[in-house]
Design a protein around this motif. Structure first.
Motif, PDB file in Angstrom:
ATOM      1  N   ASP A 104       0.844  -1.196   0.000  1.00 24.70           N
ATOM      2  CA  ASP A 104       0.000   0.000   0.000  1.00 24.70           C
ATOM      3  C   ASP A 104       0.876   1.241   0.000  1.00 24.70           C
ATOM      4  O   ASP A 104       1.464   1.609   1.000  1.00 24.70           O
ATOM      5  N   ARG A 105       0.954   1.900  -1.181  1.00 18.02           N
ATOM      6  CA  ARG A 105       1.758   3.116  -1.324  1.00 18.02           C
ATOM      7  C   ARG A 105       0.904   4.367  -1.171  1.00 18.02           C
ATOM      8  O   ARG A 105       1.398   5.466  -1.311  1.00 18.02           O
ATOM      9  N   GLY A 106      -0.389   4.200  -0.899  1.00 17.50           N
ATOM     10  CA  GLY A 106      -1.232   5.348  -0.613  1.00 17.50           C
ATOM     11  C   GLY A 106      -2.089   5.824  -1.760  1.00 17.50           C
ATOM     12  O   GLY A 106      -2.845   6.775  -1.610  1.00 17.50           O
ATOM     13  N   GLU A 107      -2.002   5.207  -2.932  1.00 18.28           N
ATOM     14  CA  GLU A 107      -2.772   5.659  -4.095  1.00 18.28           C
ATOM     15  C   GLU A 107      -3.870   4.676  -4.480  1.00 18.28           C
ATOM     16  O   GLU A 107      -5.001   5.054  -4.687  1.00 18.28           O
ATOM     17  N   ILE A 108      -3.515   3.426  -4.627  1.00 18.60           N
ATOM     18  CA  ILE A 108      -4.480   2.405  -5.032  1.00 18.60           C
ATOM     19  C   ILE A 108      -5.070   1.799  -3.772  1.00 18.60           C
ATOM     20  O   ILE A 108      -4.349   1.326  -2.902  1.00 18.60           O
ATOM     21  N   LYS A 109      -6.358   1.850  -3.678  1.00 22.77           N
ATOM     22  CA  LYS A 109      -7.055   1.379  -2.487  1.00 22.77           C
ATOM     23  C   LYS A 109      -7.332  -0.128  -2.568  1.00 22.77           C
ATOM     24  O   LYS A 109      -7.515  -0.688  -3.641  1.00 22.77           O
ATOM     25  N   PHE A 110      -7.378  -0.734  -1.412  1.00 26.34           N
ATOM     26  CA  PHE A 110      -7.676  -2.161  -1.275  1.00 26.34           C
ATOM     27  C   PHE A 110      -8.940  -2.525  -2.050  1.00 26.34           C
ATOM     28  O   PHE A 110      -8.982  -3.501  -2.789  1.00 26.34           O
ATOM     29  N   SER A 111      -9.964  -1.704  -1.937  1.00 21.35           N
ATOM     30  CA  SER A 111     -11.253  -1.992  -2.575  1.00 21.35           C
ATOM     31  C   SER A 111     -11.173  -1.959  -4.105  1.00 21.35           C
ATOM     32  O   SER A 111     -12.026  -2.533  -4.778  1.00 21.35           O
ATOM     33  N   GLN A 112     -10.141  -1.308  -4.659  1.00 20.94           N
ATOM     34  CA  GLN A 112     -10.017  -1.219  -6.110  1.00 20.94           C
ATOM     35  C   GLN A 112      -9.534  -2.522  -6.746  1.00 20.94           C
ATOM     36  O   GLN A 112      -9.800  -2.756  -7.919  1.00 20.94           O
ATOM     37  N   TRP A 113      -8.822  -3.338  -6.000  1.00 22.44           N
ATOM     38  CA  TRP A 113      -8.310  -4.565  -6.605  1.00 22.44           C
ATOM     39  C   TRP A 113      -8.867  -5.845  -5.981  1.00 22.44           C
ATOM     40  O   TRP A 113      -8.920  -6.876  -6.650  1.00 22.44           O
ATOM     41  N   ILE A 114      -9.309  -5.804  -4.743  1.00 23.25           N
ATOM     42  CA  ILE A 114      -9.768  -7.028  -4.084  1.00 23.25           C
ATOM     43  C   ILE A 114     -11.017  -7.603  -4.756  1.00 23.25           C
ATOM     44  O   ILE A 114     -11.249  -8.813  -4.730  1.00 23.25           O
ATOM     45  N   LYS A 115     -11.787  -6.764  -5.422  1.00 25.67           N
ATOM     46  CA  LYS A 115     -13.017  -7.207  -6.081  1.00 25.67           C
ATOM     47  C   LYS A 115     -12.764  -8.201  -7.223  1.00 25.67           C
ATOM     48  O   LYS A 115     -13.677  -8.857  -7.688  1.00 25.67           O
ATOM     49  N   PHE A 116     -11.505  -8.324  -7.658  1.00 25.63           N
ATOM     50  CA  PHE A 116     -11.169  -9.257  -8.731  1.00 25.63           C
ATOM     51  C   PHE A 116     -10.946 -10.689  -8.228  1.00 25.63           C
ATOM     52  O   PHE A 116     -10.668 -11.590  -9.012  1.00 25.63           O
ATOM     53  N   PHE A 117     -11.064 -10.901  -6.927  1.00 28.33           N
ATOM     54  CA  PHE A 117     -10.835 -12.211  -6.338  1.00 28.33           C
ATOM     55  C   PHE A 117     -12.069 -12.675  -5.584  1.00 28.33           C
ATOM     56  O   PHE A 117     -12.749 -11.885  -4.942  1.00 28.33           O
ATOM     57  N   GLU A 118     -12.306 -13.950  -5.658  1.00 30.16           N
ATOM     58  CA  GLU A 118     -13.369 -14.559  -4.868  1.00 30.16           C
ATOM     59  C   GLU A 118     -12.787 -14.881  -3.491  1.00 30.16           C
ATOM     60  O   GLU A 118     -11.657 -15.373  -3.401  1.00 30.16           O
ATOM     61  N   PRO A 119     -13.525 -14.632  -2.421  1.00 29.61           N
ATOM     62  CA  PRO A 119     -12.993 -14.915  -1.080  1.00 29.61           C
ATOM     63  C   PRO A 119     -12.501 -16.348  -0.899  1.00 29.61           C
ATOM     64  O   PRO A 119     -11.500 -16.582  -0.232  1.00 29.61           O
ATOM     65  N   ASN A 120     -13.172 -17.299  -1.531  1.00 29.37           N
ATOM     66  CA  ASN A 120     -12.760 -18.700  -1.360  1.00 29.37           C
ATOM     67  C   ASN A 120     -11.473 -19.033  -2.129  1.00 29.37           C
ATOM     68  O   ASN A 120     -10.939 -20.122  -1.989  1.00 29.37           O
ATOM     69  N   GLU A 121     -10.967 -18.097  -2.963  1.00 27.44           N
ATOM     70  CA  GLU A 121      -9.705 -18.288  -3.686  1.00 27.44           C
ATOM     71  C   GLU A 121      -8.493 -17.897  -2.834  1.00 27.44           C
ATOM     72  O   GLU A 121      -7.367 -18.176  -3.198  1.00 27.44           O
ATOM     73  N   LEU A 122      -8.747 -17.207  -1.721  1.00 26.98           N
ATOM     74  CA  LEU A 122      -7.661 -16.597  -0.965  1.00 26.98           C
ATOM     75  C   LEU A 122      -7.316 -17.370   0.299  1.00 26.98           C
ATOM     76  O   LEU A 122      -8.188 -17.716   1.085  1.00 26.98           O
ATOM     77  N   GLU A 123      -6.037 -17.606   0.469  1.00 22.12           N
ATOM     78  CA  GLU A 123      -5.553 -18.203   1.710  1.00 22.12           C
ATOM     79  C   GLU A 123      -5.103 -17.113   2.680  1.00 22.12           C
ATOM     80  O   GLU A 123      -5.373 -17.175   3.863  1.00 22.12           O
ATOM     81  N   LYS A 124      -4.429 -16.085   2.128  1.00 21.91           N
ATOM     82  CA  LYS A 124      -3.831 -15.069   2.997  1.00 21.91           C
ATOM     83  C   LYS A 124      -3.594 -13.794   2.196  1.00 21.91           C
ATOM     84  O   LYS A 124      -3.217 -13.845   1.025  1.00 21.91           O
ATOM     85  N   ILE A 125      -3.801 -12.645   2.845  1.00 26.01           N
ATOM     86  CA  ILE A 125      -3.450 -11.356   2.267  1.00 26.01           C
ATOM     87  C   ILE A 125      -2.512 -10.655   3.243  1.00 26.01           C
ATOM     88  O   ILE A 125      -2.866 -10.462   4.414  1.00 26.01           O
ATOM     89  N   THR A 126      -1.332 -10.309   2.759  1.00 21.43           N
ATOM     90  CA  THR A 126      -0.381  -9.555   3.569  1.00 21.43           C
ATOM     91  C   THR A 126      -0.338  -8.137   3.019  1.00 21.43           C
ATOM     92  O   THR A 126      -0.156  -7.949   1.812  1.00 21.43           O
ATOM     93  N   ILE A 127      -0.516  -7.158   3.881  1.00 23.89           N
ATOM     94  CA  ILE A 127      -0.506  -5.756   3.462  1.00 23.89           C
ATOM     95  C   ILE A 127       0.704  -5.072   4.078  1.00 23.89           C
ATOM     96  O   ILE A 127       0.891  -5.104   5.295  1.00 23.89           O
ATOM     97  N   ILE A 128       1.516  -4.483   3.219  1.00 21.80           N
ATOM     98  CA  ILE A 128       2.632  -3.651   3.686  1.00 21.80           C
ATOM     99  C   ILE A 128       2.171  -2.206   3.554  1.00 21.80           C
ATOM    100  O   ILE A 128       1.930  -1.730   2.446  1.00 21.80           O
ATOM    101  N   ASN A 129       2.017  -1.544   4.653  1.00 18.63           N
ATOM    102  CA  ASN A 129       1.570  -0.160   4.649  1.00 18.63           C
ATOM    103  C   ASN A 129       2.801   0.746   4.637  1.00 18.63           C
ATOM    104  O   ASN A 129       3.338   1.091   5.660  1.00 18.63           O
TER     105      ASN A 129
END
Length: 182
Positions: free
Chosen positions: A150-175
């Motif tokens: 997370d560099r402060g420009e692209i929001k989580f909500s802008q890209w997470i919508k491309f994934f189905e929750p059941n496809e994800l094991e883990k999300i690591t966010i570097i702020n």
């Protein structure tokens, strides 16, 4: 310095290494001088008078205000914009791209958004799809592990919508936002 190339890159890219691949590829075929633009990291402006000594100036990520670019209009100006910085500097507005066209700035594009802006405004551009060769899969995993810087420009909500929750094991966010961002 006749016919020499100058590259102006964002100092934060030196810190993050995000444009290292550009420099590695340029060095294969060209000799160039480099200025690290410290405007973001230290609020320091570089000596813009140096730009007048070069025939070709490549701006990587960084870009100058148009009044400075206008003074360089007889130079070969190439800009390599990064998608996330377009939002930051109001560079998605149509007037900005009309000026890019008028000043004959050439674009190297890594994103479909930049490509579309160039096509819409009849701007010379070169489209590149650059990626590292993936490592071979040792074992197949059913779920994705995502690293989001997370560099402060692209929001989580802008890209997470491309994934189905059941496809994800883990999300690591570097702020680690760019200077001046939250």
């Amino acid at each position: 310095m006749k016919n020499k190339i100058l590259v102006v890159d964002n100092d934060y890219s030196r810190i993050s290494g995000s444009t290292q691949f550009i420099h590695s590829n340029l060095k294969k075929d060209f000799e160039y001088d480099l200025i690290w633009d410290q405007k973001w990291t230290k609020s320091i402006n570089y000596d813009r008078e140096r730009l007048k000594n070069y025939e070709t100036i490549i701006f990587v990520h960084s870009f100058l205000p148009f009044n400075y670019i206008y003074n360089l209009r007889n130079k070969n100006i190439i800009w390599v914009p990064m998608y996330d910085s377009l939002c930051n500097l109001n560079q998605l507005n149509p007037f900005f791209w009309k000026l890019i066209k008028k000043l004959d700035v050439k674009i190297v594009s890594f994103s479909s958004v930049v490509k579309k802006k160039c096509l819409d405004n009849n701007i010379n551009f070169y489209q590149i799809k650059y990626f590292l060769e993936p490592k071979p899969l040792v074992e197949k995993k059913n779920k994705l592990k995502i690293l989001f810087w997370d560099r402060g420009e692209i929001k989580f909500s802008q890209w997470i919508k491309f994934f189905e929750p059941n496809e994800l094991e883990k999300i690591t966010i570097i702020n680690r936002p760019d200077p001046g961002k939250k």
